[in-house]
Write an enzyme that holds these catalytic residues in place. Structure first.
Site, PDB file in Angstrom:
ATOM      1  CE  LYS A 205      -2.984   2.520   3.110  1.00 18.18           C
ATOM      2  NZ  LYS A 205      -3.854   2.465   4.264  1.00 18.18           N
TER       3      LYS A 205
HETATM    4  C1  R5P Z   1      -2.307   5.004   7.658  1.00 23.34           C
HETATM    5  O1  R5P Z   1      -1.408   4.628   8.342  1.00 23.34           O
HETATM    6  C2  R5P Z   1      -3.494   4.231   7.624  1.00 23.34           C
HETATM    7  O2  R5P Z   1      -3.173   2.927   7.225  1.00 23.34           O
HETATM    8  C3  R5P Z   1      -4.642   4.728   6.774  1.00 23.34           C
HETATM    9  O3  R5P Z   1      -5.545   3.699   6.762  1.00 23.34           O
HETATM   10  C4  R5P Z   1      -4.278   5.062   5.373  1.00 23.34           C
HETATM   11  O4  R5P Z   1      -3.482   6.186   5.352  1.00 23.34           O
HETATM   12  C5  R5P Z   1      -5.461   5.183   4.417  1.00 23.34           C
HETATM   13  O5  R5P Z   1      -6.329   6.114   4.788  1.00 23.34           O
HETATM   14  P1  R5P Z   1      -6.420   7.531   4.058  1.00 23.34           P
HETATM   15  O6  R5P Z   1      -7.036   7.256   2.734  1.00 23.34           O
HETATM   16  O7  R5P Z   1      -7.296   8.319   4.965  1.00 23.34           O
HETATM   17  O8  R5P Z   1      -5.038   8.059   3.930  1.00 23.34           O
END
Ligand code: R5P
Length: 299
Positions: A205
């Site tokens: 990710k």
């Molecule tokens: C970050 O450490 C987290 O895993 C969040 O879930 C990730 O950043 C995704 O969320 P967003 O789209 O709000 O950035």
């Protein structure tokens, strides 16, 4: 010794050439793994589109009660029909997701920081493999800090989780964290995503960046893209469209869904892009139609 002087810059990404070792399975880098791993990956990624909409609501693990996530018990059942995977902590999943909801699960297994600290890069593996198995996790998410103070312990965490996952055929998702001193350049993301992939994760990710298609090409496992800070709806849909066009296999989106005034319509609009090949403009039209219908329920 790392040869930093005279380091040659990578350039031959062959972005238009499909991944060569993919025969037999629809996701790159997974072909040589066993049935259990493939089954979990096929739970997360829709085998028809090859893509996934993960809904990220793990923010509470370091941010506490977050705007838009105050009542997970109310939000999650509403979003469930429109996303493929719930990404959250075991506390949130066990307490707020009815087990009857059939959804793949990306279980956050590292924690240990909170947003009132200056340096968030020191975490521990907080969830053991037995609990991930009990929760029927389809993958375990590990926050990974490359180039930050906590890099070594972070890579130790990542490898512990990968090793446990390999024993029980549960994929690991390496979450590429951007340390406070790191710039969001393609150079950084090419370094970080490739290091994470070479540790042996099954999913990475990361974030969008310049030359994102090269980041994707050089990463031998599927990439999903975080949404990041809340953008306007048109910009968030543009982000989703752009990364899918450049080879991401999905999004792992949080704030741009749950902080939208219309999270259900937003999740549906994102899903159109990820699974149906819709453009950001088509998805935005859908989103606007939906909010119009919400405003005039009797028409
Ligand atoms: C970050 O450490 C987290 O895993 C969040 O879930 C990730 O950043 C995704 O969320 P967003 O789209 O709000 O950035």
């Amino acid at each position: 010794m790392a040869d930093l002087e005279g380091l040659k810059v990578s350039k031959d990404y062959h972005v238009n050439v499909p991944f060569a070792n993919q025969k037999g399975f629809f996701l790159k880098g997974i072909n040589s793994l066993d049935w259990g791993m493939k089954k979990h990956m096929a739970n997360i990624f829709n085998p028809e589109s090859g893509n996934t909409v993960m809904f990220a609501f793990d923010h509470g693990y370091f941010m506490g009660s977050t705007a838009g996530l105050e009542r997970l018990d109310l939000l999650l059942p509403q979003l469930a029909p429109y996303v493929d995977c719930f990404m959250g902590t075991r506390g949130a999943l066990r307490t707020c997701v009815p087990p009857e909801i059939v959804k793949s699960v990306a279980l956050r297994v590292t924690s240990g920081s909170s947003m009132i600290q200056d340096d968030l890069s020191h975490e521990i593996v907080a969830v053991d493999i037995e609990d991930a198995i009990r929760m029927n996790a389809d993958c375990m998410a590990v926050q990974t800090f490359i180039g930050a103070d906590g890099q070594l312990s972070s890579l130790e965490n990542l490898n512990r989780v990968i090793n446990a996952g390999m024993r029980y055929s549960i994929p690991t998702m390496g979450v590429c964290a951007v340390g406070k001193d790191m710039a969001r350049t393609d150079r950084f993301f090419k370094l970080a995503t490739r290091i994470i992939a070479e540790m042996g994760v099954q999913v990475v990710k990361t974030y969008d960046c310049e030359n994102f298609e090269e980041v994707v090409a050089a990463c031998p496992v599927p990439i999903v893209v975080a949404g990041g800070k809340k953008l306007s709806e048109p910009d968030a849909l543009k982000l989703a469209y752009g990364v899918i066009q450049k080879g991401a296999r999905g999004v792992d989106m949080g704030r741009n869904i749950f902080q939208s005034p219309h999270p259900v319509a937003m999740a549906q609009a994102v899903s159109m892009i990820v699974h149906k090949g819709a453009t950001d403009k088509e998805a935005l039209e859908f989103y606007q139609d939906e909010i119009h219908k919400e405003a005039q329920p009797n028409r």
